[in-house]
Design an enzyme around this catalytic site. Structure first.
Site, PDB file in Angstrom:
ATOM      1  N   ARG A 122       0.790  -1.169   0.070  1.00 27.07           N
ATOM      2  CA  ARG A 122      -0.029   0.213  -0.102  1.00 27.07           C
ATOM      3  C   ARG A 122       0.878   1.104  -0.084  1.00 27.07           C
ATOM      4  NH1 ARG A 122      -3.170  -3.603   3.329  1.00 27.07           N
ATOM      5  NH2 ARG A 122      -4.910  -4.238   1.949  1.00 27.07           N
ATOM      6  N   LYS A 144       3.177  11.767 -10.936  1.00 22.43           N
ATOM      7  CA  LYS A 144       2.740  10.952 -11.831  1.00 22.43           C
ATOM      8  C   LYS A 144       3.326   9.565 -12.006  1.00 22.43           C
ATOM      9  CE  LYS A 144       0.020  14.260 -14.570  1.00 22.43           C
ATOM     10  NZ  LYS A 144      -0.306  14.860 -15.960  1.00 22.43           N
ATOM     11  N   GLU A 186      10.011  19.749 -23.840  1.00 21.92           N
ATOM     12  CA  GLU A 186       9.501  20.046 -22.531  1.00 21.92           C
ATOM     13  C   GLU A 186      10.030  21.303 -21.805  1.00 21.92           C
ATOM     14  OE1 GLU A 186       6.790  18.638 -21.576  1.00 21.92           O
ATOM     15  OE2 GLU A 186       7.061  16.729 -22.878  1.00 21.92           O
ATOM     16  N   LYS A 222       7.925  23.719 -12.656  1.00 22.55           N
ATOM     17  CA  LYS A 222       7.076  22.508 -12.624  1.00 22.55           C
ATOM     18  C   LYS A 222       6.734  22.177 -11.130  1.00 22.55           C
ATOM     19  CE  LYS A 222       5.855  17.902 -13.882  1.00 22.55           C
ATOM     20  NZ  LYS A 222       5.720  16.744 -14.399  1.00 22.55           N
ATOM     21  N   GLU A 232      -4.152  17.429 -10.623  1.00 20.11           N
ATOM     22  CA  GLU A 232      -4.516  17.999 -11.886  1.00 20.11           C
ATOM     23  C   GLU A 232      -5.900  18.351 -11.945  1.00 20.11           C
ATOM     24  OE1 GLU A 232      -2.511  17.207 -16.213  1.00 20.11           O
ATOM     25  OE2 GLU A 232      -3.374  15.281 -15.373  1.00 20.11           O
ATOM     26  N   ARG A 236      -2.506  22.401 -13.071  1.00 16.24           N
ATOM     27  CA  ARG A 236      -1.280  21.520 -13.727  1.00 16.24           C
ATOM     28  C   ARG A 236      -1.613  21.140 -15.143  1.00 16.24           C
ATOM     29  NH1 ARG A 236       1.321  16.190 -10.498  1.00 16.24           N
ATOM     30  NH2 ARG A 236       2.379  15.674 -12.226  1.00 16.24           N
ATOM     31  N   ASN A 240       0.119  20.469 -20.000  1.00 17.26           N
ATOM     32  CA  ASN A 240      -0.201  19.639 -21.327  1.00 17.26           C
ATOM     33  C   ASN A 240      -0.046  20.606 -22.848  1.00 17.26           C
ATOM     34  OD1 ASN A 240      -0.653  17.128 -19.882  1.00 17.26           O
ATOM     35  ND2 ASN A 240      -2.596  18.355 -19.073  1.00 17.26           N
ATOM     36  N   HIS A 243       0.457  18.981 -25.956  1.00 12.54           N
ATOM     37  CA  HIS A 243       0.608  17.237 -25.947  1.00 12.54           C
ATOM     38  C   HIS A 243      -0.754  16.781 -26.440  1.00 12.54           C
ATOM     39  CE1 HIS A 243       3.936  18.268 -23.353  1.00 12.54           C
ATOM     40  NE2 HIS A 243       3.998  16.905 -22.984  1.00 12.54           N
ATOM     41  N   HIS A 247      -0.028  13.987 -28.663  1.00  9.75           N
ATOM     42  CA  HIS A 247      -0.483  12.608 -28.536  1.00  9.75           C
ATOM     43  C   HIS A 247      -1.196  11.852 -29.642  1.00  9.75           C
ATOM     44  CE1 HIS A 247      -0.066  13.111 -23.894  1.00  9.75           C
ATOM     45  NE2 HIS A 247       1.055  12.689 -24.503  1.00  9.75           N
ATOM     46  N   HIS A 259       8.257  11.371 -28.918  1.00 12.83           N
ATOM     47  CA  HIS A 259       7.294  11.995 -28.138  1.00 12.83           C
ATOM     48  C   HIS A 259       7.600  13.809 -28.328  1.00 12.83           C
ATOM     49  CE1 HIS A 259       4.580  13.290 -24.737  1.00 12.83           C
ATOM     50  NE2 HIS A 259       5.808  13.993 -24.414  1.00 12.83           N
TER      51      HIS A 259
HETATM   52  N1  GLY Z   1       3.938  15.767 -17.497  1.00 10.93           N
HETATM   53  C1  GLY Z   1       2.851  16.628 -17.246  1.00 10.93           C
HETATM   54  C2  GLY Z   1       2.554  16.739 -15.701  1.00 10.93           C
HETATM   55  O1  GLY Z   1       3.465  15.924 -14.912  1.00 10.93           O
HETATM   56  O2  GLY Z   1       1.532  16.790 -15.221  1.00 10.93           O
END
Ligand code: GLY
Length: 351
Positions: A122, A144, A186, A222, A232, A236, A240, A243, A247, A259
């Site tokens: 957990r 993430k 990025e 960031k 998010e 946040r 994107n 993106h 994508h 990418h």
């Molecule tokens: N790569 C975008 C984020 O971490 O929110």
């Protein structure tokens, strides 16, 4: 010189950026995780032969017992089966809640290793040691984690913040062109959405002249975004920028484009559209185009716009019948509006 950026998410953690930091991984991890006994290193078949021994040696010198799990390098490994094998590996090595994972590698390793750490018993702590520019400026920071499924990329995952990130920029010396461009896209994105001064520095060649300072500033930005919206639900989303269409290009090219190359074109397509629709100041598209093309990216795709619109529908950031468009108002300032899918083609179509 080592840059230290503190990220105010999870229980709070430091990101260390500098050259020759691999030898300090053990000592730095000991400071971040004083009670940890055992560390499972999670890495891939490309990175382990390059840096695995140095990192394990450093951990053992700092008093940790180590074991190392190596998976076949590449996106194809980024699935629940690999995570399942790693979970079993940790059980076989009797890792407890006092123990931790250390991820050594790029975005695939970081996302998967972080995911495994977040669900083993957990949740146990993990340390990120990114070895690609993309992982350094983006995926190793912010928590993430996840894996791909048969239905798409990163469709299963968690938010689970690391306890420490150690970024040795010397590891980038072994990267190929596409991997450097993945990170560069990025970096340009981060400057474009949030920092006009950094964008000017990039235009003046700062990424080559002082990469550590550029990476540190991107991590700081960031960190600010993630600290104010860890899960998010709002701000946040600005990360994107470029993106959704990026994508879509990757999907339509069957992942035969990297990418970063796809995101670079995505940033240009969306900015051309928002310029046309009067949402972006004049002159901004031209500056973005110039920086992107001088950084080594192609600036067009042969994927038809109809196909991109169709692929954008499956983006996990879509909401009902609309899609979030993150766009530049000017350099260093961005905003978020929604566009209905049935209006997307006209929105994006060139004049
Ligand atoms: N790569 C975008 C984020 O971490 O929110």
């Amino acid at each position: 010189m080592t840059n230290t950026i503190h990220i105010d998410a999870g229980s709070g953690y430091d990101v260390l950026i500098g050259r020759d930091l691999l030898a300090q991984v053990g000592e730095r991890t000991r400071r971040a995780l004083p009670k940890t006994a055992r560390i499972a290193v999670f890495t891939d078949t490309t990175v382990q032969p390059l840096y695995g021994d140095a990192v394990e040696r450093s951990l053992r010198e700092a008093g940790f017992e180590t074991c190392c799990f190596v998976f076949p390098a590449g996106e194809r490994s980024k699935n629940l089966a690999t995570v399942g094998r790693f979970l079993d590996f940790m059980s076989e090595h009797r890792l407890t809640r006092r123990d931790a994972v250390l991820v050594l590698g790029g975005g695939v390793a970081g996302d998967m290793g972080g995911f495994a750490a977040s669900i083993y018993l957990r949740g146990i702590p993990f340390v990120q040691v990114p070895t690609t520019l993309l992982a350094a400026v983006d995926s190793s920071v912010g928590g993430k984690t996840g894996v791909d499924t048969a239905y798409g990329k990163n469709l299963t995952g968690t938010f689970w913040q690391p306890s420490l990130v150690v970024c040795d920029t010397g590891t980038f010396d072994s990267l190929g062109v596409d991997q450097v461009l993945d990170g560069t896209a990025e970096i340009i994105k981060t400057a474009a959405i949030r920092d006009a001064d950094l964008f000017e520095r990039l235009e003046a060649g700062a990424l080559k002249a002082d990469p550590e300072a550029v990476i540190a500033r991107c991590v700081e930005i960031k960190g600010e975004v993630v600290a104010s919206d860890e899960k998010e639900s709002g701000l946040r989303r600005i990360l994107n920028f470029g993106h959704t269409l990026g994508h879509a290009i990757e999907l339509k090219k069957d992942y035969g484009i990297s990418h970063g190359r796809a995101v670079a074109i995505g940033m240009l397509l969306v900015t051309a559209a928002t310029r046309k629709n009067g949402w972006t100041e004049s002159g901004i598209y031209e500056r973005l185009l110039s920086l992107i093309s001088s950084s080594g990216f192609a600036v067009e795709t042969d994927v038809p716009l109809e196909d991109l619109c169709e692929a954008a529908r499956s983006d996990k950031k879509s909401e009902g019948d609309s899609i979030h468009i993150i766009y530049l108002q000017t350099i260093g300032s961005c905003a978020d509006r929604t566009v209905r899918f049935d209006a997307l083609y006209d929105f994006l179509k060139s004049e």
